[in-house]
Design an enzyme around this catalytic site. Structure first.
Site, PDB file in Angstrom:
ATOM      1  CE  LYS A  30      80.640 -20.705 -25.707  1.00 23.30           C
ATOM      2  NZ  LYS A  30      79.801 -21.473 -24.775  1.00 23.30           N
TER       3      LYS A  30
ATOM      4  NE  ARG B  39      79.784 -32.331 -23.555  1.00 22.62           N
ATOM      5  CZ  ARG B  39      78.594 -32.082 -23.021  1.00 22.62           C
ATOM      6  NH1 ARG B  39      77.626 -32.984 -23.123  1.00 22.62           N
ATOM      7  NH2 ARG B  39      78.357 -30.949 -22.402  1.00 22.62           N
TER       8      ARG B  39
END
Length: 488
Positions: A260, A335
């Site tokens: 990130k 996920r």
């Protein structure tokens, strides 16, 4: 939670401040000692959640604060919660408060007391554990609701249980990752479970490898901190309905190899375990609320870090249910751990499953920071969550589980990819999760937007919100087996 709540038939003489409700129409309460015209001249019209201090009553040492409640006919649970928050904020500098505010609406006394307590307690909550200067803590630690109803007392008890759960979830999400690893969070979950009448099982890395939970093991590969999966079970006698809750517990998300950017959003990634915190908080209330539904929860806990051993783009993971996924973005890790959690949950053949996760920036881009997205394979489950959203004022907006987009997840080397391209990210992430539900009625809550508040506002405070805690509590309290209706 620092605030205590009691019920009394009369205003205690020792109350440091009395909060007096004033509607925007009708007569002004006699104890105010001012006319409507005088109040209007002073700039106070009784509009909902407005406040104004006035002089103590003759012969009394208690300070007084007027709290606007708007039109009595318009008060619902959401406005009463906000009224509680407004009163608490206005009286925060005093050590104790008494009020009849919870008894002024047309709501039943139990519901009114419950949501008033929620609003007041959450507005007063602060996390200052690592501050030397504790001056930001409100002085107000004791609130008395004036009334003699058994229902009022029951509502206060329920409100305290729920508010305590939310405050605990906020504390967990606000805690820096070096202070709350997956191992430490699991230990806290065990302690909370023992106090809350829950059966608890903690799975370590070796067990997860043996169980075939390749998603959480893969995400954890770059970290020196081991993963933990915490299974919590509430099994009331005679339960006929079964629900599974799955919470994303990424204790810190760097993005892994798909690192990130170093910005304010990255600094908030200690809150990437907000889903697991909300589930743990919700589970802690079930005994106190005497919930009749059988509820099993999975807290999927790890961090996501880059290192020489980290999961790589192009790797293929095998999940608990045997399906495989090719990794095209290591920052789409939530996920992957939820896939194992949903697979485990589906094995118990529940009537419904709900997962909650700070999952996609796409959902926050679509809906902003005031609401979460909800998607699912069963409209009955989604509708129950939307109803809970309305009652708790934790806003949801339904997005479509559009099956045509499933093709975007196709992989040349595995059953699927873990991302579906630059568009529709909240939908493709949900379609990925749907692969692990085993056909069980299911819904997904994407709370990436409302996980954090930028300012103090009503019952929200700056920092982690614990969004979804109250919503999940309401969902399991009111749960009914869903009809296998088609999704929207």
């Amino acid at each position: 939670m620092r605030t205590s709540f009691t019920v009394s038939k009369t205003v205690p003489a020792t109350a440091a401040v009395v909060a007096i409700p004033v509607a925007s129409d009708g007569p002004v309460p006699k104890e105010v000692g001012l006319t409507r015209a005088q109040l209007t001249a002073m700039g106070f019209e009784g509009k909902c959640c407005t406040t104004m201090p006035i002089a103590p009553a003759p012969g009394s040492k208690s300070a007084r604060v007027l709290v606007g409640i708007g039109a009595v006919k318009d008060i619902n649970e959401a406005t009463m919660r906000n009224i509680g928050a407004a009163a608490a904020r206005a009286c925060a500098k005093h050590g104790s408060m008494a009020t009849t505010l919870a008894g002024v609406s047309r709501l039943n006394k139990r519901a009114a007391a419950k949501v008033f307590v929620e609003g007041a307690a959450l507005a007063l909550h602060r996390w200052v554990n690592l501050k030397n200067d504790k001056s930001s803590l409100p002085a107000l630690t004791k609130i008395t609701l004036v009334g003699d109803s058994t229902d009022t007392k029951a509502g206060v008890a329920e409100g305290v249980a729920v508010a305590t759960a939310v405050c605990t979830a906020r504390d967990h999400a606000n805690t820096p990752p070096s202070h709350l690893t997956a191992t430490k969070f699991a230990k806290e979950a065990v302690a909370i479970a023992k106090k809350s009448g829950l059966k608890v099982t903690v799975y370590d890395k070796k067990q997860l490898e043996t169980m075939g939970c390749g998603g959480i093991v893969g995400v954890n590969a770059g970290s020196v901190e081991p993963p933990r999966v915490v299974k919590l079970v509430w099994a009331p006698a005679g339960a006929t309905n079964k629900v599974v809750l799955v919470g994303k517990g990424v204790m810190y998300d760097s993005g892994g190899i798909s690192l990130k950017p170093s910005d304010a959003g990255h600094a908030s990634m200690k809150m990437d375990m907000s889903g697991a915190a909300a589930v743990l908080g919700a589970m802690s209330t079930l005994k106190a609320l005497k919930v009749k539904t059988h509820v099993t929860a999975y807290l999927m806990c790890t961090d996501n870090l880059p290192s020489g051993s980290a999961m790589k783009l192009g790797d293929v993971l095998t999940f608990r249910n045997g399906k495989t996924a090719e990794i095209h973005n290591t920052d789409a890790e939530g996920r992957l751990i939820l896939a194992d959690g949903l697979s485990l949950g589906a094995e118990g053949k529940p009537d419904a499953m709900v997962d909650i996760a700070t999952l996609t920036g796409a959902c926050m881009g679509a809906l902003g920071k005031k609401m979460a997205g909800v998607l699912g394979n069963n409209q009955g489950v989604v509708d129950q969550l939307l109803a809970s959203s309305g009652r708790t004022d934790e806003l949801l907006w339904q997005l479509p589980l559009f099956q045509d987009y499933r093709a975007l997840l196709d992989s040349n080397v595995a059953d699927m990819k873990n991302v579906g391209g630059p568009y529709g990210g909240a939908i493709t992430a949900s379609l990925f999760l749907n692969e692990f539900t085993g056909g069980i009625p299911w819904a997904h809550l994407d709370i990436a937007g409302p996980m954090e508040s930028d300012s103090d506002n009503g019952w929200l405070n700056r920092g982690a919100t614990a969004f979804g805690t109250r919503l999940l509590v309401d969902f399991v309290v009111n749960f009914k087996k869903p009809v296998k209706a088609p999704k929207k």
